[in-house]
Design a protein around this motif. Structure first.
Motif: not given
Length: 143
Positions: A53-56, A34, A62, A50-51, A58-59
């Motif tokens: 592993k993959h979303a984090v 989280d 970025e 973001r929530h 990605d950020v």
């Protein structure tokens, strides 16, 4: 005595941002991590919640595409068994323009084992916006 998870995570995050290599940081993230970077998401889309592993990842990718960390100074750090809090002063370079940006942030991390399960970062957004705009923001005086 084993190294605290925070130190390993912090070094690995710094390398991931500067070198754009995410394999090492991926191993330190919980599947359900989280992650929230508080700030103006309209101006900086990599901020926000973001929530997972993959979303984090990605950020982090970025962030890495946008800035490079030149200097990372911890003003204060407090460590718990599975947690850490730190006040930071960061010197960044915007990759596209080579512009320098300095910011202060407070970060709060929780770990389960050696994996990050929660990260909260509060950025001094007023100063950051002024630097991004290249001018001071004049607010009306409160009476």
């Amino acid at each position: 005595m084993a190294e605290h998870s925070f130190w390993r995570f912090s070094r690995t995050l710094h390398r991931a941002i500067n070198d754009r290599h995410l394999d090492d940081i991926e191993a330190l993230l919980d599947e359900e991590v989280d992650w929230t970077l508080y700030g103006p998401i309209d101006m900086f889309p990599f901020l926000g919640a973001r929530h997972g592993k993959h979303a984090v990842l990605d950020v982090i990718r970025e962030i890495s595409d946008n800035v490079q960390v030149r200097r990372f100074d911890r003003e204060t750090t407090m460590l718990g068994i599975d947690s850490a809090a730190s006040m930071l002063r960061c010197s960044l370079t915007v990759r596209q323009s080579d512009k320098s940006i300095s910011l202060r942030a407070a970060q709060f991390a929780r770990f389960k084992g050696s994996r990050l399960v929660s990260m909260r970062v509060l950025v001094d957004t007023f100063d950051l916006i002024e630097q991004a705009l290249g001018r001071q923001i004049h607010l009306p005086k409160m009476t």
